[in-house]
Structures are given as structure tokens and as C-alpha cells.
Design a protein around this motif. Structure first.
Motif, PDB file in Angstrom:
ATOM      1  N   UNK A 110       0.834  -1.213   0.000  1.00 21.92           N
ATOM      2  CA  UNK A 110       0.000   0.000   0.000  1.00 21.92           C
ATOM      3  C   UNK A 110       0.865   1.258   0.000  1.00 21.92           C
ATOM      4  N   UNK A 111       1.909   1.267   0.831  1.00 19.51           N
ATOM      5  CA  UNK A 111       2.801   2.428   0.901  1.00 19.51           C
ATOM      6  C   UNK A 111       3.550   2.626  -0.414  1.00 19.51           C
ATOM      7  N   UNK A 112       4.001   1.520  -1.034  1.00 23.49           N
ATOM      8  CA  UNK A 112       4.717   1.622  -2.320  1.00 23.49           C
ATOM      9  C   UNK A 112       3.816   2.211  -3.401  1.00 23.49           C
ATOM     10  N   UNK A 118       1.777   9.349  -5.889  1.00 22.57           N
ATOM     11  CA  UNK A 118       1.876  10.747  -5.461  1.00 22.57           C
ATOM     12  C   UNK A 118       3.220  11.378  -5.790  1.00 22.57           C
ATOM     13  N   UNK A 119       4.285  10.598  -5.741  1.00 22.18           N
ATOM     14  CA  UNK A 119       5.631  11.149  -5.921  1.00 22.18           C
ATOM     15  C   UNK A 119       6.418  10.302  -6.928  1.00 22.18           C
ATOM     16  N   UNK A 120       5.961  10.224  -8.162  1.00 21.82           N
ATOM     17  CA  UNK A 120       6.607   9.330  -9.132  1.00 21.82           C
ATOM     18  C   UNK A 120       8.022   9.750  -9.516  1.00 21.82           C
ATOM     19  N   UNK A 121       8.261  11.074  -9.639  1.00 18.15           N
ATOM     20  CA  UNK A 121       9.590  11.536 -10.058  1.00 18.15           C
ATOM     21  C   UNK A 121      10.635  11.209  -9.014  1.00 18.15           C
ATOM     22  N   UNK A 122      10.332  11.493  -7.760  1.00 16.61           N
ATOM     23  CA  UNK A 122      11.299  11.239  -6.691  1.00 16.61           C
ATOM     24  C   UNK A 122      11.596   9.747  -6.547  1.00 16.61           C
ATOM     25  N   UNK A 123      10.551   8.925  -6.622  1.00 17.04           N
ATOM     26  CA  UNK A 123      10.758   7.488  -6.486  1.00 17.04           C
ATOM     27  C   UNK A 123      11.541   6.937  -7.676  1.00 17.04           C
ATOM     28  N   UNK A 128      16.760   4.781  -9.864  1.00 16.08           N
ATOM     29  CA  UNK A 128      17.808   4.820 -10.877  1.00 16.08           C
ATOM     30  C   UNK A 128      19.194   4.566 -10.283  1.00 16.08           C
ATOM     31  N   UNK A 129      19.343   4.815  -8.986  1.00 17.45           N
ATOM     32  CA  UNK A 129      20.527   4.481  -8.188  1.00 17.45           C
ATOM     33  C   UNK A 129      21.755   5.342  -8.498  1.00 17.45           C
ATOM     34  N   UNK A 130      22.161   5.451  -9.757  1.00 22.45           N
ATOM     35  CA  UNK A 130      23.436   6.143 -10.013  1.00 22.45           C
ATOM     36  C   UNK A 130      23.408   6.925 -11.331  1.00 22.45           C
ATOM     37  N   UNK A 131      22.270   7.544 -11.653  1.00 19.91           N
ATOM     38  CA  UNK A 131      22.175   8.265 -12.921  1.00 19.91           C
ATOM     39  C   UNK A 131      22.313   9.771 -12.749  1.00 19.91           C
ATOM     40  N   UNK A 132      21.808  10.333 -11.668  1.00 18.40           N
ATOM     41  CA  UNK A 132      21.871  11.788 -11.491  1.00 18.40           C
ATOM     42  C   UNK A 132      23.261  12.213 -11.023  1.00 18.40           C
ATOM     43  N   UNK A 133      23.544  13.509 -11.171  1.00 15.25           N
ATOM     44  CA  UNK A 133      24.852  14.032 -10.763  1.00 15.25           C
ATOM     45  C   UNK A 133      25.061  13.899  -9.257  1.00 15.25           C
ATOM     46  N   UNK A 134      24.003  14.138  -8.477  1.00 14.82           N
ATOM     47  CA  UNK A 134      24.140  14.034  -7.020  1.00 14.82           C
ATOM     48  C   UNK A 134      24.384  12.595  -6.594  1.00 14.82           C
ATOM     49  N   UNK A 135      23.738  11.647  -7.267  1.00  9.88           N
ATOM     50  CA  UNK A 135      23.961  10.244  -6.945  1.00  9.88           C
ATOM     51  C   UNK A 135      25.385   9.822  -7.294  1.00  9.88           C
ATOM     52  N   UNK A 136      25.872  10.279  -8.429  1.00  4.46           N
ATOM     53  CA  UNK A 136      27.243   9.944  -8.827  1.00  4.46           C
ATOM     54  C   UNK A 136      28.261  10.555  -7.874  1.00  4.46           C
ATOM     55  N   UNK A 137      27.998  11.789  -7.449  1.00  2.00           N
ATOM     56  CA  UNK A 137      28.906  12.425  -6.493  1.00  2.00           C
ATOM     57  C   UNK A 137      28.888  11.693  -5.155  1.00  2.00           C
ATOM     58  N   UNK A 138      27.707  11.241  -4.736  1.00  3.81           N
ATOM     59  CA  UNK A 138      27.614  10.488  -3.493  1.00  3.81           C
ATOM     60  C   UNK A 138      28.382   9.181  -3.586  1.00  3.81           C
ATOM     61  N   UNK A 139      28.287   8.514  -4.732  1.00  2.60           N
ATOM     62  CA  UNK A 139      29.042   7.266  -4.927  1.00  2.60           C
ATOM     63  C   UNK A 139      30.538   7.530  -4.924  1.00  2.60           C
ATOM     64  N   UNK A 140      30.954   8.609  -5.575  1.00  2.00           N
ATOM     65  CA  UNK A 140      32.375   8.953  -5.609  1.00  2.00           C
ATOM     66  C   UNK A 140      32.903   9.278  -4.222  1.00  2.00           C
ATOM     67  N   UNK A 141      32.081   9.942  -3.403  1.00  2.00           N
ATOM     68  CA  UNK A 141      32.517  10.268  -2.040  1.00  2.00           C
ATOM     69  C   UNK A 141      32.717   9.003  -1.219  1.00  2.00           C
ATOM     70  N   UNK A 142      31.894   7.986  -1.442  1.00  2.00           N
ATOM     71  CA  UNK A 142      32.077   6.720  -0.729  1.00  2.00           C
ATOM     72  C   UNK A 142      33.360   6.018  -1.170  1.00  2.00           C
ATOM     73  N   UNK A 143      33.635   6.074  -2.478  1.00  2.00           N
ATOM     74  CA  UNK A 143      34.856   5.435  -2.989  1.00  2.00           C
ATOM     75  C   UNK A 143      36.095   6.147  -2.467  1.00  2.00           C
ATOM     76  N   UNK A 144      36.123   7.473  -2.573  1.00  2.00           N
ATOM     77  CA  UNK A 144      37.281   8.230  -2.088  1.00  2.00           C
ATOM     78  C   UNK A 144      37.413   8.131  -0.579  1.00  2.00           C
ATOM     79  N   UNK A 145      36.265   8.087   0.129  1.00  2.00           N
ATOM     80  CA  UNK A 145      36.302   7.936   1.585  1.00  2.00           C
ATOM     81  C   UNK A 145      36.874   6.597   1.999  1.00  2.00           C
TER      82      UNK A 145
END
Length: 327
Positions: A110-112, A118-123, A128-145
């Protein structure tokens, strides 16, 4: 729990309304600004995974409370939370009794559906996991960290840098380089343990994890044991995406209570009773030995040097203290 979840869900839509009124088309890129009940969204999602397990154990009013809890997890739009939630629901589907499956899967579906409508774009962006620039930067920060943490770990592999010193240890390697993304949160729980507590401290946590897993296996026929196993597994998976467990007291408290809750109806035999005292005795001895440098710190003249802002003299007293070196 119900009041807190309802407040968090309602406050999210107030936050979303403010973002849309400011002219933005969705809230995904601003979700880190939303702090339900004082937590950042990544920590909040991990707290909610633990709360979901406790709601399963409560059973009473579990369906509406689970709906609010799972809805709040989905509204975090955290990739790590989505993966952990998927593993949590899969574990429930495979191992929970039929009644418990219905109490969890009915509000989950029901929640899904509600979030997808209601929020299709955000979901969609989260999945997409790693398509947006912010997601890629977050992944890079984990790798460099992780790379910086490994470099710091090789300098103090056995005892580590001390509790809460992860940021101090890796800041000189990563934080001062503006070309690399930096975050103060460790990329995963093993990385944080190795940097802060070294091999010796990590082995203590590993031993505790093995003992908890063994206890759960011994009680595997109990529904409560399966619920606790699924909850701890989901929180562990989430902490492999971003390490927040050690720095969140409410998570630590609820994690410690879960194994005790499982054994609430048991009594110790005479033989077990004798060995039971060895564990707290060992823990106290370890804590005392671990904090000997801290005790020495309080008895010498370092505090006087710090009050006088004579940092060079304070560092000379304790050249091994990473916080003093950072200061």
C-alpha cells in the motif's frame, strides 16, 4: 511511536509544499534538508528500519503503524534505505509466518503504491541508483572515503584512532583536497570500525555479531527470532551504505535490547550462570585498558596547556592523540 511517525509523515508534506512553492519541480535533491524529528534522512531511514522490526514484535496495531513506518522509509528517497527495505521484505516473505507476512506486506504494498502515485519523479530518481549528478557524487565520495580510510588504517592498524575520530583521521587525506567529494560519515560500518577501533576493537564487535547470530540460530523456530534477524540484517545492510549506527544512540539502544528480548523467558543454569559473569568482567577490563590514555590525559598538565591555548605543549604530552594533532 504512532505519534512520532504521523508527525514525521505530515511534516514531510509540509516540507514538500515549501519546495514546490519555491519553484522546484520535485523534492529529491532537497531531501537532505528535511530533518524529521531532528535526524538527517539517512539516519532517520535506519531508525525507521529498526522501528519496523519493533512494530512486528508489538503485533497490536501493527498494520497502521507499519504503513506509517514504511511510508516514511520510502519518503526518505535514500538508495541504501530502499535496498535494505527490499532485503527486509524478501526475508519476511521467505521466513516469516503467514500472519506476520500479511501484517508487513499488506502495508508495504500500500505504501509503495501510494508513493509511486503521489511522488513518481522522486521514487523513479531513487530507483535509478546512479544516474543523477548528485547520486554519482555520493558514490564517488564513498569510494574516495574508503580509499582515504584504508590509508589511515594502515598507519594505525591494531588500535585505531579512537572512538569518534573517523573524521579527524581521514580529513587530512581527503577533506583538504577540494577535487575530491568529502563527507563526515564513514562509507560503511566495517570502514568506521577499522579506522576508529583498529583490528583489536573490530574483532570484539565481530565476536559480538557471531554470538548474536548463534543465539538467533538457536531460536530459529520462534517467530520473534526471525523478526529480530530480519531487523538486524536490514539495519546492517543500511549501515553498509553509510555508517550511522555507532553514532545514533537510539539505534544502539534498540539493537542491544533485541537479543535480550528474544531471551526474556529463559533462565540461566548454574554452569551458564558462572560463565555469564565472565562477559561483563571482560568488557570492564577491556574498557579500562582502552581508556588508560584518557585517564592519563586527565591527570597530567595537558588540560592546563589547553586552557592556556598552548597547543604545541599539549601535543607534546600526547603525540599519539589524533584530536590534539588535528587541533
Amino acid at each position: 511511536i504512532g505519534a512520532a511517525l504521523l508527525l514525521a509523515v505530515c511534516s514531510f508534506f509540509v516540507f514538500r509544499s515549501s519546495v514546490l512553492e519555491a519553484g522546484f519541480e520535485n523534492t529529491y535533491h532537497f531531501r537532505f534538508l528535511f530533518r524529521p524529528l531532528g535526524y538527517i534522512t539517512n539516519i532517520w531511514a535506519e531508525v525507521l528500519l529498526m522501528v519496523s522490526g519493533w512494530i512486528c514484535l508489538m503485533r497490536r496495531w501493527s498494520v497502521p503503524l507499519q504503513f506509517l513506518c514504511l511510508l516514511a522509509i520510502l519518503l526518505s528517497f535514500s538508495r541504501g534505505a530502499y535496498v535494505a527495505l527490499g532485503i527486509y521484505l524478501l526475508f519476511a516473505l521467505l521466513f516469516f509466518p503467514k500472519a506476520e507476512k500479511l501484517r508487513l506486506w499488506l502495508p508495504a504494498v500500500t505504501a509503495m503504491l501510494l508513493v509511486a502515485v503521489l511522488l513518481p519523479k522522486e521514487m523513479h530518481t531513487t530507483l535509478q541508483m546512479n544516474r543523477t549528478a548528485s547520486q554519482q557524487q555520493s558514490t564517488e565520495s564513498r569510494i574516495s572515503g574508503t580509499a582515504a580510510a584504508w590509508q589511515a588504517f594502515t598507519e594505525r592498524p591494531f588500535m585505531g584512532y579512537g572512538n569518534g575520530n573517523y573524521t579527524y583521521a581521514v580529513d587530512a587525506i581527503t577533506g583538504q583536497d577540494s577535487t575530491k567529494p568529502f563527507t563526515s560519515i564513514a562509507p560503511s560500518l566495517p570502514v568506521q570500525l577499522l579506522v576508529e577501533k583498529g583490528i583489536c576493537g573490530t574483532l570484539v564487535y565481530l565476536f559480538a555479531g557471531i554470538m548474536i547470530a548463534w543465539t538467533l540460530w538457536q531460536h530459529r523456530k520462534k517467530p520473534d527470532s526471525r523478526i529480530i534477524a530480519a531487523t538486524l540484517l536490514a539495519v546492517l545492510v543500511k549501515d553498509f551504505a553509510q555508517a550511522t549506527w555507532l553514532g545514533t544512540p537510539v539505534l544502539l539502544l534498540m539493537s542491544y535490547i533485541l537479543p535480550a528480548y528474544l531471551q526474556r523467558d529463559e533462565t540461566l543454569s548454574a554452569e551458564t550462570d558462572r560463565t555469564a559473569y565472565m562477559v561483563p568482567a571482560f568488557a570492564v577490563a577491556l574498557w579500562v585498558s582502552w581508556n588508560i590514555p584518557s585517564f592519563r590525559f586527565l591527570t597530567d598538565s595537558t588540560l592546563d596547556y589547553l586552557q592556556d591555548r598552548n597547543y604545541d605543549a599539549a601535543c607534546a604530552c600526547h603525540p599519539e592523540d589524533v584530536q590534539l594533532q588535528y587541533l
